[in-house]
Design a protein around this motif. Structure first.
Motif, PDB file in Angstrom:
ATOM      1  N   PRO A 269       0.825  -1.203   0.000  1.00 28.71           N
ATOM      2  CA  PRO A 269       0.000   0.000   0.000  1.00 28.71           C
ATOM      3  C   PRO A 269       0.859   1.253   0.000  1.00 28.71           C
ATOM      4  CG  PRO A 269      -0.759  -1.588   1.622  1.00 28.71           C
ATOM      5  CD  PRO A 269       0.560  -2.091   1.126  1.00 28.71           C
ATOM      6  N   HIS A 270       0.226   2.398  -0.207  1.00 31.73           N
ATOM      7  CA  HIS A 270       0.937   3.672  -0.306  1.00 31.73           C
ATOM      8  C   HIS A 270       1.790   3.907   0.943  1.00 31.73           C
ATOM      9  CE1 HIS A 270       1.795   7.856  -1.060  1.00 31.73           C
ATOM     10  NE2 HIS A 270       1.170   7.787  -2.233  1.00 31.73           N
ATOM     11  N   PRO A 271       3.099   4.197   0.769  1.00 33.58           N
ATOM     12  CA  PRO A 271       3.962   4.362   1.938  1.00 33.58           C
ATOM     13  C   PRO A 271       3.637   5.577   2.781  1.00 33.58           C
ATOM     14  CG  PRO A 271       5.117   4.996  -0.077  1.00 33.58           C
ATOM     15  CD  PRO A 271       3.820   4.367  -0.499  1.00 33.58           C
ATOM     16  N   ASP A 272       2.867   6.529   2.241  1.00 36.32           N
ATOM     17  CA  ASP A 272       2.523   7.731   3.000  1.00 36.32           C
ATOM     18  C   ASP A 272       1.164   7.633   3.676  1.00 36.32           C
ATOM     19  OD1 ASP A 272       4.914   9.019   2.289  1.00 36.32           O
ATOM     20  OD2 ASP A 272       4.072   9.582   0.352  1.00 36.32           O
ATOM     21  N   ASN A 273       0.641   6.412   3.817  1.00 30.61           N
ATOM     22  CA  ASN A 273      -0.613   6.237   4.554  1.00 30.61           C
ATOM     23  C   ASN A 273      -0.344   6.524   6.034  1.00 30.61           C
ATOM     24  OD1 ASN A 273      -2.218   5.619   2.404  1.00 30.61           O
ATOM     25  ND2 ASN A 273      -2.041   3.419   2.633  1.00 30.61           N
ATOM     26  N   GLY A 274      -0.279   7.784   6.367  1.00 30.48           N
ATOM     27  CA  GLY A 274       0.002   8.182   7.729  1.00 30.48           C
ATOM     28  C   GLY A 274      -1.144   9.008   8.272  1.00 30.48           C
ATOM     29  N   SER A 275      -0.843  10.011   9.074  1.00 30.20           N
ATOM     30  CA  SER A 275      -1.866  10.893   9.623  1.00 30.20           C
ATOM     31  C   SER A 275      -1.234  11.770  10.697  1.00 30.20           C
ATOM     32  CB  SER A 275      -3.034  10.110  10.259  1.00 30.20           C
ATOM     33  OG  SER A 275      -3.621   9.229   9.339  1.00 30.20           O
ATOM     34  N   ASN A 276      -2.000  12.778  11.134  1.00 33.64           N
ATOM     35  CA  ASN A 276      -1.648  13.588  12.301  1.00 33.64           C
ATOM     36  C   ASN A 276      -2.793  13.513  13.305  1.00 33.64           C
ATOM     37  OD1 ASN A 276       0.593  14.693  10.795  1.00 33.64           O
ATOM     38  ND2 ASN A 276      -0.797  16.201   9.916  1.00 33.64           N
ATOM     39  N   ASN A 277      -2.475  13.517  14.584  1.00 35.65           N
ATOM     40  CA  ASN A 277      -3.489  13.795  15.603  1.00 35.65           C
ATOM     41  C   ASN A 277      -2.823  14.364  16.835  1.00 35.65           C
ATOM     42  OD1 ASN A 277      -2.441  11.538  16.970  1.00 35.65           O
ATOM     43  ND2 ASN A 277      -4.238  10.264  16.666  1.00 35.65           N
ATOM     44  N   TRP A 278      -3.580  15.098  17.600  1.00 32.16           N
ATOM     45  CA  TRP A 278      -3.070  15.627  18.864  1.00 32.16           C
ATOM     46  C   TRP A 278      -4.233  16.060  19.739  1.00 32.16           C
ATOM     47  CZ3 TRP A 278      -2.182  18.303  14.220  1.00 32.16           C
ATOM     48  CH2 TRP A 278      -2.800  19.541  14.080  1.00 32.16           C
ATOM     49  N   ALA A 279      -3.950  16.188  21.014  1.00 29.41           N
ATOM     50  CA  ALA A 279      -4.925  16.706  21.974  1.00 29.41           C
ATOM     51  C   ALA A 279      -4.176  17.570  22.966  1.00 29.41           C
ATOM     52  CB  ALA A 279      -5.649  15.563  22.690  1.00 29.41           C
ATOM     53  N   VAL A 280      -4.746  18.714  23.297  1.00 27.40           N
ATOM     54  CA  VAL A 280      -4.130  19.627  24.266  1.00 27.40           C
ATOM     55  C   VAL A 280      -5.033  19.747  25.483  1.00 27.40           C
ATOM     56  CG1 VAL A 280      -2.776  20.933  22.609  1.00 27.40           C
ATOM     57  CG2 VAL A 280      -5.115  21.622  23.060  1.00 27.40           C
ATOM     58  N   VAL A 509       0.163   6.931  27.392  1.00 30.27           N
ATOM     59  CA  VAL A 509       0.411   7.947  28.409  1.00 30.27           C
ATOM     60  C   VAL A 509      -0.892   8.702  28.654  1.00 30.27           C
ATOM     61  CG1 VAL A 509       1.157   9.726  26.755  1.00 30.27           C
ATOM     62  CG2 VAL A 509       1.965   9.817  29.117  1.00 30.27           C
ATOM     63  N   LEU A 510      -1.146   9.001  29.909  1.00 34.32           N
ATOM     64  CA  LEU A 510      -2.318   9.768  30.335  1.00 34.32           C
ATOM     65  C   LEU A 510      -1.848  11.052  31.000  1.00 34.32           C
ATOM     66  CD1 LEU A 510      -5.398  10.045  31.018  1.00 34.32           C
ATOM     67  CD2 LEU A 510      -4.905   8.752  33.126  1.00 34.32           C
ATOM     68  N   ASN A 511      -2.349  12.176  30.523  1.00 37.08           N
ATOM     69  CA  ASN A 511      -2.065  13.492  31.106  1.00 37.08           C
ATOM     70  C   ASN A 511      -0.568  13.737  31.326  1.00 37.08           C
ATOM     71  OD1 ASN A 511      -4.827  14.103  31.240  1.00 37.08           O
ATOM     72  ND2 ASN A 511      -5.025  13.063  33.219  1.00 37.08           N
ATOM     73  N   PRO A 512       0.227  13.736  30.248  1.00 35.74           N
ATOM     74  CA  PRO A 512       1.664  14.002  30.403  1.00 35.74           C
ATOM     75  C   PRO A 512       1.927  15.417  30.898  1.00 35.74           C
ATOM     76  CG  PRO A 512       1.049  14.074  28.094  1.00 35.74           C
ATOM     77  CD  PRO A 512      -0.154  13.569  28.831  1.00 35.74           C
ATOM     78  N   ALA A 513       3.089  15.612  31.486  1.00 43.71           N
ATOM     79  CA  ALA A 513       3.430  16.908  32.079  1.00 43.71           C
ATOM     80  C   ALA A 513       3.414  18.036  31.050  1.00 43.71           C
ATOM     81  CB  ALA A 513       4.807  16.825  32.749  1.00 43.71           C
ATOM     82  N   ARG A 514       3.712  17.750  29.794  1.00 44.02           N
ATOM     83  CA  ARG A 514       3.771  18.814  28.789  1.00 44.02           C
ATOM     84  C   ARG A 514       2.386  19.309  28.365  1.00 44.02           C
ATOM     85  NH1 ARG A 514       6.025  15.474  23.483  1.00 44.02           N
ATOM     86  NH2 ARG A 514       4.106  14.330  23.017  1.00 44.02           N
ATOM     87  N   ALA A 515       1.333  18.653  28.844  1.00 45.34           N
ATOM     88  CA  ALA A 515      -0.053  19.089  28.648  1.00 45.34           C
ATOM     89  C   ALA A 515      -0.551  18.916  27.215  1.00 45.34           C
ATOM     90  CB  ALA A 515      -0.252  20.538  29.103  1.00 45.34           C
ATOM     91  N   PHE A 516       0.080  18.070  26.449  1.00 44.53           N
ATOM     92  CA  PHE A 516      -0.451  17.695  25.139  1.00 44.53           C
ATOM     93  C   PHE A 516       0.080  16.321  24.753  1.00 44.53           C
ATOM     94  CE2 PHE A 516       3.534  19.840  23.986  1.00 44.53           C
ATOM     95  CZ  PHE A 516       4.072  19.009  23.008  1.00 44.53           C
ATOM     96  N   VAL A 517      -0.651  15.656  23.866  1.00 47.26           N
ATOM     97  CA  VAL A 517      -0.212  14.403  23.254  1.00 47.26           C
ATOM     98  C   VAL A 517      -0.324  14.579  21.748  1.00 47.26           C
ATOM     99  CG1 VAL A 517      -0.879  12.931  25.197  1.00 47.26           C
ATOM    100  CG2 VAL A 517      -2.538  13.391  23.367  1.00 47.26           C
ATOM    101  N   SER A 518       0.484  13.848  21.004  1.00 45.59           N
ATOM    102  CA  SER A 518       0.436  13.979  19.553  1.00 45.59           C
ATOM    103  C   SER A 518       1.076  12.767  18.901  1.00 45.59           C
ATOM    104  CB  SER A 518       1.184  15.242  19.094  1.00 45.59           C
ATOM    105  OG  SER A 518       2.582  15.081  19.267  1.00 45.59           O
ATOM    106  N   SER A 519       0.721  12.557  17.633  1.00 45.03           N
ATOM    107  CA  SER A 519       1.402  11.539  16.837  1.00 45.03           C
ATOM    108  C   SER A 519       1.328  11.929  15.373  1.00 45.03           C
ATOM    109  CB  SER A 519       0.787  10.155  17.043  1.00 45.03           C
ATOM    110  OG  SER A 519      -0.480  10.046  16.438  1.00 45.03           O
ATOM    111  N   ALA A 520       2.389  11.554  14.642  1.00 43.65           N
ATOM    112  CA  ALA A 520       2.447  11.783  13.197  1.00 43.65           C
ATOM    113  C   ALA A 520       3.229  10.644  12.561  1.00 43.65           C
ATOM    114  CB  ALA A 520       3.062  13.141  12.890  1.00 43.65           C
ATOM    115  N   ASN A 521       2.961   9.420  13.054  1.00 40.91           N
ATOM    116  CA  ASN A 521       3.542   8.189  12.501  1.00 40.91           C
ATOM    117  C   ASN A 521       5.040   8.056  12.760  1.00 40.91           C
ATOM    118  OD1 ASN A 521       1.660   9.496  10.003  1.00 40.91           O
ATOM    119  ND2 ASN A 521       0.915   7.634  10.976  1.00 40.91           N
TER     120      ASN A 521
END
Length: 805
Positions: A269-280, A509-521
């Motif tokens: 499949p396409h090698p760029d099948n990725g994504s972004n997500n985050w929560a603050v 991880v739940l409620n990290p000290a930096r106050a946000f979570v994110s992923s971009a593959n």
């Protein structure tokens, strides 16, 4: 002569009637297609939606469907059965052909529609075991009362629409291909889920890496394919303390790589099948409540992968996007929580060498004994000719995809190797979404995650209690480090997956000290995580940029988050451009080349649609990438290193033996390669686009196109003006990119925004077919209507349908 005058016109008329109702090659019968009563003319729509009462067999109560100005349905039902029956009906009304075509594609049934030219594709899908995987999933889902109810109701809803569908109302693609829809089944739902599973978890580099290992040795693997990122910025923040006691990791056995040489790589499949997500967390927002954002990156198609909906009954009030052909909301939010996914790209597809006893393929050698194979007879129906039979051989690992006896679409699979793929195992991902739709807190969320196996996803989470979290979530095999990075010996039990990582041990991880979570593959964890999940991941360019912005952010609102999803900063250029410019010998440049170099010196590193600097840098970077790797790794059956390695090589002038071109007597060094690559890039640009640099604008060169699934130009959108690119937060490429953008501001009253590159209708004759493409391309998003009651007054409501038995 009298009889001739009588019968000749009759014969001509009969011949004309026959011709008008017969297929001409791949074209539909012209009489049927151009019929003013049932032909394609009937697919033109005005876009006006009016109130209706619709009788649907199977409903137990009254269902209200409130349509808003973007043709988004808000379904209100008294119970789960009616809710999912109505969802199936609405999906079929607007996306029937897409749903069915994708299940045909998944099952390897395209030859039924277009004839022999699809046979290699269909045979390959059968050899992959896609229908087998769907059958296993269907059995597992139907064994659970919650999923069974949803699937049966949804299927009944699709079939209720089919029962009412008249020939004139058939989607235009049925008329073009001249066939009729067939009844929907629960297996088709499973096929769609497995279709997406392969899109996101069907990659494997075992073959080329085995070739590289055998050609260049372990040192090449260690230096170029180690999985060490240029920027260490993992999804789970570095230093996170794990809240579990790890299981013992299997020891790596001796002789653990297959000894059989293979010449080529497998398609994927396409090698760029990725994504972004985050929560603050609310500590970083103006409202004091969390904001969650997500944009999955997939192929850009018409009709879109997604269909936007709101589903409401006594158990849930959930909004977001659904997958046409499957019940529930896949990415979305309710009154309490929000969630979105990105791809993990876990290593869950391995290849095992099979030693058969003889050419009858009845037995294979495993654990010092001969074991029986299983043979699955696949009957491939072919339009216009006889059906084709294919026998697929299964070992306990899985199907032997390439047996050396039949033509596949991609004739470069390892012959005689069995495919061990987690997607073949029985799984119940649907239950995760059913539970997520109803979840009210973090505990509910974690329970929902425990049912999600494959494709592994990074689930970002936020709730109204100001919790944020992220789980690198899936069913992960317990392996020795990098097991399956190379081809494995299928005769040895010690080469098997040795069990499973417990769900509670998935990185989270739940409620990290930096106050946000994110992923971009990017890389999932730092080196303290005790298990092996994968070795290859996306370079943390998008992830690093997202984290930069979120780290600095305060008083954040949806406005800033929408801007971040459309952020066009080229982090590769940010890391390397200054060093690359220094390596260019300006005295050796002509005036045109000097002008482009000066433009790059002044560039703000933003990949804007109307700029030319991104075009020049992209061409230069590709030239340099090829100059470094192509002489050794551009050969058939090998592959280039990931972008991380090229970044490190250029930034720190490492891997000097690979920089030297082995095809020349001279010893090339990095500065010379950088300089020459720049000259070649400008020369190529002038040859292809002319000396007038206004023709070099990034949007024109990139040419974002959103193809119809049949690749028919008249039903597609070409030359869409877009910024961004792969590796950039706004990851819009030529035919791949953000397939849905969503922002959710949680609080006492949830606010949300979203858009995808398409429209709610699958009908090319509807104004709602592609109406969201232009605002999507500009980074705009619609405020999503969230209704609490079917009778709620709102200016965005354009009609209400009443569904009843």
């Amino acid at each position: 002569m009298h009889w001739l005058r009588l019968f000749l016109p009759l014969a001509i008329s009969l011949l004309f009637v026959y011709a008008m109702n017969s297929r001409i090659g791949a074209l539909p019968p012209p009489g049927k297609f151009f019929s003013p009563f049932t032909g394609f003319w009937q697919n033109n729509e005005s876009g006006v939606v009016t109130a209706e009462e619709i009788n649907i067999t199977g409903l137990t109560g009254i269902v209200k469907v409130v349509m808003d100005k973007n043709l988004v349905p808000h379904i209100f039902a008294d119970n789960n059965h009616d809710l999912y029956l109505a969802q199936g009906y609405i999906h079929a009304k607007y996306r029937l052909w897409q749903m069915e075509f994708q299940t045909h594609a998944a099952a390897g049934r395209i030859s039924e529609l277009i004839g022999e030219r699809a046979l290699p594709y269909d045979r390959q899908q059968r050899r992959f075991g896609m229908a087998f995987a769907a059958e296993c999933a269907e059995e597992a889902m139907m064994a659970d009362p919650m999923m069974k109810e949803a699937l049966l109701a949804y299927t009944a809803g699709v079939n209720a629409y089919l029962a009412q569908l008249k020939t004139a109302q058939l989607p235009v693609e049925y008329k073009l291909l001249d066939y009729q829809p067939e009844p929907w089944t629960t297996l088709k739902c499973a096929l769609l889920l497995k279709y997406m599973t392969y899109e996101l978890a069907g990659r494997s580099s075992d073959l080329p890496l085995t070739n590289i290992l055998k050609t260049y040795g372990q040192s090449a693997i260690d230096s170029l394919f180690s999985g060490t990122p240029y920027v260490v910025d993992p999804i789970i923040p570095a230093g996170t303390v794990w809240d579990f006691t790890p299981l013992p990791v299997p020891a790596q056995p001796a002789g653990w790589i297959s000894e059989v040489p293979v010449p080529e790589d497998q398609p994927a499949p396409h090698p760029d099948n990725g994504s972004n997500n985050w929560a603050v967390n609310g500590s970083k927002t103006a409202s004091g409540f969390p904001i969650l954002c997500g944009d999955p990156h997939l192929g850009l198609n018409l009709p879109s992968y997604w269909y936007q909906m709101q589903l409401v009954n006594k158990e849930c009030n959930v909004s977001g996007v659904s997958l046409p052909g499957v019940p529930t909301i896949i990415i979305g939010f309710n009154e309490k929580i929000a969630w979105s996914e990105t791809n993990v790209d876990a290593d869950v597809l391995d290849w095992y060498q099979v030693k058969f006893r003889d050419n009858r393929f009845d037995e294979y050698f495993y654990d010092n004994q001969w074991k029986k194979t299983t043979k699955r007879i696949e009957v491939i129906k072919v339009r216009g000719t006889d059906a084709v039979m294919d026998t697929v051989i299964y070992t306990h690992h899985g199907p032997v995809v390439a047996q050396g006896d039949k033509e596949l679409m991609d004739d470069d699979f390892p012959k005689g190797f069995a495919m061990r793929w987690l997607g073949h195992d029985p799984s119940v991902e649907l239950k995760s979404f059913l539970l997520l739709n109803r979840a009210g807190d973090y505990k509910n969320f974690v329970e929902a995650m425990s049912y999600f196996s494959c494709p592994a996803q990074n689930f970002a989470y936020a709730d109204v209690e100001n919790n944020i979290a992220i789980w690198v979530n899936g069913k992960f095999p317990l392996k020795w480090k990098e097991q399956g990075k190379f081809l494995l010996d299928g005769s040895k039990p010690e080469h098997e997956w040795q069990g499973w990582i417990p769900h509670g041990h998935d990185p989270h991880v739940l409620n990290p000290a930096r106050a946000f979570v994110s992923s971009a593959n990017q890389l999932s964890t730092d080196t303290t995580y005790p298990y092996y999940i994968n070795w290859s991941m996306d370079a943390p360019r998008r992830g690093h940029r997202i984290n930069q912005v979120l780290e600095a952010g305060t008083q954040l609102t949806a406005k800033e988050m929408i801007a971040l999803q459309f952020d066009n900063k080229n982090m590769t250029a940010d890391y390397l451009l200054a060093d690359m410019i220094k390596a260019v010998n300006e005295s050796a440049l002509n005036p045109s080349q000097l002008q482009q170099l000066q433009s790059l010196k002044n560039w703000n590193r933003m990949a804007e649609a109307g700029g030319t600097e991104q075009t020049v840098f992209e061409a230069w970077w590709k030239k340099l990438n090829n100059a470094i790797w192509d002489d050794e790794l551009g050969k058939e059956g090998l592959q280039y290193p990931d972008a991380d390695i090229t970044l490190t090589t250029v930034k720190f002038n490492r891997n000097k033996s690979w920089i030297d071109n082995k095809n020349t007597p001279a010893t090339e060094e990095l500065p010379a390669l950088i300089h020459q690559s720049f000259i070649e890039a400008i020369t190529d640009m002038e040859a292809q686009y002319g000396a007038d640099v206004t023709n070099w604008q990034w949007a024109a060169v990139k040419n974002t196109h959103i193809n119809h699934l049949l690749r028919i130009p008249a039903l597609s959108r070409n030359h869409v003006s877009t910024s961004g690119n792969q590796g950039i937060v706004n990851a819009t490429g030529g035919g791949h990119g953000p397939s849905w953008r969503m922002i959710v501001e949680l609080g006492k009253q949830v606010k949300a925004y979203g858009i995808y590159p398409g429209g709610q209708s699958g009908n090319p004759g509807s104004p709602f077919y592609d109406n969201m493409i232009d605002p999507w391309s500009k980074g705009l998003q619609n405020e999503l209507l969230i209704l609490q009651d079917a009778n709620e007054k709102n200016a965005a409501v354009i009609a209400t349908w009443t569904l009843k038995n």
